[in-house]
Design a protein around this motif. Structure first.
Motif, PDB file in Angstrom:
ATOM      1  N   SER A 119     -13.049  -1.831   4.859  1.00 18.12           N
ATOM      2  CA  SER A 119     -11.826  -2.601   5.074  1.00 18.12           C
ATOM      3  C   SER A 119     -12.175  -4.059   5.352  1.00 18.12           C
ATOM      4  O   SER A 119     -11.346  -4.938   5.196  1.00 18.12           O
ATOM      5  N   GLU A 120     -13.433  -4.288   5.763  1.00 18.24           N
ATOM      6  CA  GLU A 120     -13.843  -5.649   6.091  1.00 18.24           C
ATOM      7  C   GLU A 120     -14.654  -6.273   4.966  1.00 18.24           C
ATOM      8  O   GLU A 120     -15.559  -5.652   4.428  1.00 18.24           O
TER       9      GLU A 120
ATOM     10  N   SER B 195     -18.181   1.812   7.658  1.00 16.21           N
ATOM     11  CA  SER B 195     -18.152   2.018   9.115  1.00 16.21           C
ATOM     12  C   SER B 195     -17.848   3.449   9.467  1.00 16.21           C
ATOM     13  O   SER B 195     -16.697   3.873   9.417  1.00 16.21           O
TER      14      SER B 195
ATOM     15  N   GLN C 102       0.825  -1.204   0.000  1.00 14.41           N
ATOM     16  CA  GLN C 102       0.000   0.000   0.000  1.00 14.41           C
ATOM     17  C   GLN C 102       0.863   1.260   0.000  1.00 14.41           C
ATOM     18  O   GLN C 102       0.494   2.284  -0.588  1.00 14.41           O
TER      19      GLN C 102
ATOM     20  N   LYS D 205     -11.155  -1.787   1.019  1.00 15.27           N
ATOM     21  CA  LYS D 205     -10.104  -0.811   1.319  1.00 15.27           C
ATOM     22  C   LYS D 205      -8.821  -1.563   1.630  1.00 15.27           C
ATOM     23  O   LYS D 205      -8.869  -2.659   2.200  1.00 15.27           O
ATOM     24  N   PRO D 206      -7.648  -0.982   1.388  1.00 12.70           N
ATOM     25  CA  PRO D 206      -7.483   0.347   0.804  1.00 12.70           C
ATOM     26  C   PRO D 206      -7.789   0.353  -0.697  1.00 12.70           C
ATOM     27  O   PRO D 206      -7.395  -0.568  -1.410  1.00 12.70           O
ATOM     28  N   VAL D 207      -8.497   1.395  -1.105  1.00 15.84           N
ATOM     29  CA  VAL D 207      -8.911   1.527  -2.491  1.00 15.84           C
ATOM     30  C   VAL D 207      -7.700   1.868  -3.357  1.00 15.84           C
ATOM     31  O   VAL D 207      -6.860   2.671  -2.983  1.00 15.84           O
ATOM     32  N   LYS D 208      -7.618   1.217  -4.526  1.00 14.03           N
ATOM     33  CA  LYS D 208      -6.487   1.449  -5.409  1.00 14.03           C
ATOM     34  C   LYS D 208      -6.887   2.328  -6.597  1.00 14.03           C
ATOM     35  O   LYS D 208      -8.067   2.455  -6.911  1.00 14.03           O
TER      36      LYS D 208
ATOM     37  N   ASP E 180      -7.939   8.570   4.929  1.00 16.85           N
ATOM     38  CA  ASP E 180      -8.634   7.976   3.781  1.00 16.85           C
ATOM     39  C   ASP E 180      -9.267   9.032   2.882  1.00 16.85           C
ATOM     40  O   ASP E 180      -9.301   8.856   1.659  1.00 16.85           O
TER      41      ASP E 180
ATOM     42  N   GLN F  56       1.656   1.978  -3.457  1.00 19.61           N
ATOM     43  CA  GLN F  56       0.474   2.552  -4.127  1.00 19.61           C
ATOM     44  C   GLN F  56       0.421   4.072  -3.904  1.00 19.61           C
ATOM     45  O   GLN F  56       0.108   4.845  -4.813  1.00 19.61           O
TER      46      GLN F  56
END
Lengths: 151, 205
Positions: free
Chosen positions: B110-111, B81, A27, B131-134, B29, A30
């Motif tokens: 994330s879950e 969340s 990450q 998540k984490p979003v790419k 985020d 990224q």
């Protein structure tokens, strides 16, 4: 020029060590890829936000751990946030501690929570120190060229 | 040529950027999603809660100070969340509103809880992102949304176009001499009169 190349090599090795030793994961890379000439300090900015969030959460968790009985739901909620931001910057070891803490929370294990939290704070402190030194180094010598050089 | 350009102007990718409303209580985020969206050439508004999102969208009873055009949101990306109102609750409120239900909503979490994913998709979420979003997630999402918007616009355009052309042809015939040259097919290069009348026609929302 020779010295500059040497410094860049040092910086590259330092950066690589974070991945090899498990402090950071994919990450982080990224995030590096989102950096460009117009936004040259993006990663450092995100990491700085992470420090801020983390300081707040650590304080909240410390306080919550002082209360008797423990409010596990609250603790789990704080830890969920901490885990989220650790994950977002690629803080691998910190994230592992967050996961462990979450498991102890759900199991209602007071000792487990307290012990893991101490471990988490240690990991966080180590990571923060390493990253602060790294970004200082980056600023001193300029960004790493990511294109590979022919040997 | 001109007519085809006109058609092109109505497509989102040419005329406007996608405007994305990002909702996440995490400052880290929000910063990351904002960057991902900007790199993908989207306009971004980032808010920290469901309540603020509803305020921005003008759904909380209070009048929004922004005009409808500036406000127009093409996509909502929300964390699941969040304290107060969860992303799921926000999704329900949006889908329950006649004004906003057409806006695609994407949930981020994330879950990876299957029951959660199912519930969100059932409630009308377009997608569920882990998540984490790419960057690749955002690019794929953008293409998907743009295609959807363009399909909608083409459908509306075709409906509108056939109506407006009939109306405008009647109007033009009063002031212009070449009425008999106006073609019946939508895409024709020799239709300057058609072009002028379409220019005066308000933009299809």
């Amino acid at each position: 020029m020779e010295r500059n190349h040497h410094l860049h090599r040092q910086l590259a090795n330092l950066r690589q060590s974070f991945f090899d030793q498990g402090y950071l994961d994919e990450q982080f890379i990224q995030l590096e890829e989102l950096q460009d000439d117009a936004n040259p300090n993006f990663v450092e900015e995100v990491v700085t936000l992470f420090y801020k969030d983390s300081a707040r959460l650590i304080h909240s968790i410390d306080q919550a751990l002082e209360k008797h009985p423990l409010d596990f739901a609250k603790l789990d909620s704080y830890m969920h946030q901490f885990k989220g931001s650790s994950s977002s910057i690629g803080a691998k070891k910190v994230k592992i501690e967050c996961t462990q803490f979450g498991e102890y929370c759900r199991a209602g294990n007071v000792e487990g929570c307290k012990r893991t939290f101490q471990q988490l704070k240690r990991e966080y402190a180590v990571l923060r120190k390493k990253l602060e030194a790294y970004f200082q180094f980056v600023r001193q010598i300029g960004p790493i060229e990511t294109a590979s050089r022919p040997n | 040529m001109e007519v085809e350009n006109m058609a092109g102007d109505y497509s989102l990718s040419d005329a406007q950027e996608l405007h994305v409303l990002a909702v996440d209580d995490s400052h880290v985020d929000r910063k990351v999603i904002e960057r991902l969206l900007k790199i993908s050439c989207c306009k971004v508004t980032a808010v920290e809660s469901g309540r603020m999102a509803l305020q921005y969208l003008g759904l909380d009873g209070e009048k929004s100070s922004l005009g409808i055009d500036e406000l127009k949101v093409n996509l909502i990306m929300t964390d699941y969340s969040m304290p107060g109102m969860t992303g799921y609750e926000l999704l329900k409120k949006i889908k329950g509103s006649s004004a906003l239900s057409k806006i695609p909503v994407v949930i981020m979490s994330s879950e990876k809880i299957l029951a959660r994913i199912d519930r969100c998709l059932e409630e009308g979420a377009k997608e569920f992102l882990q998540k984490p979003v790419k960057l690749s997630d955002v690019k794929r999402l953008k293409d998907f949304i743009l295609r959807g918007e363009n399909d909608n616009k083409e459908t509306e355009q075709m409906k509108e176009g056939s109506c407006s052309r009939k109306r405008k042809i009647q109007d033009c015939s009063l002031s212009l001499t070449q009425t008999h040259d106006i073609p019946s097919s939508p895409k024709c290069s020799s239709a300057p009169l058609l072009q002028q009348s379409l220019l005066k026609h308000p933009k299809i929302a």
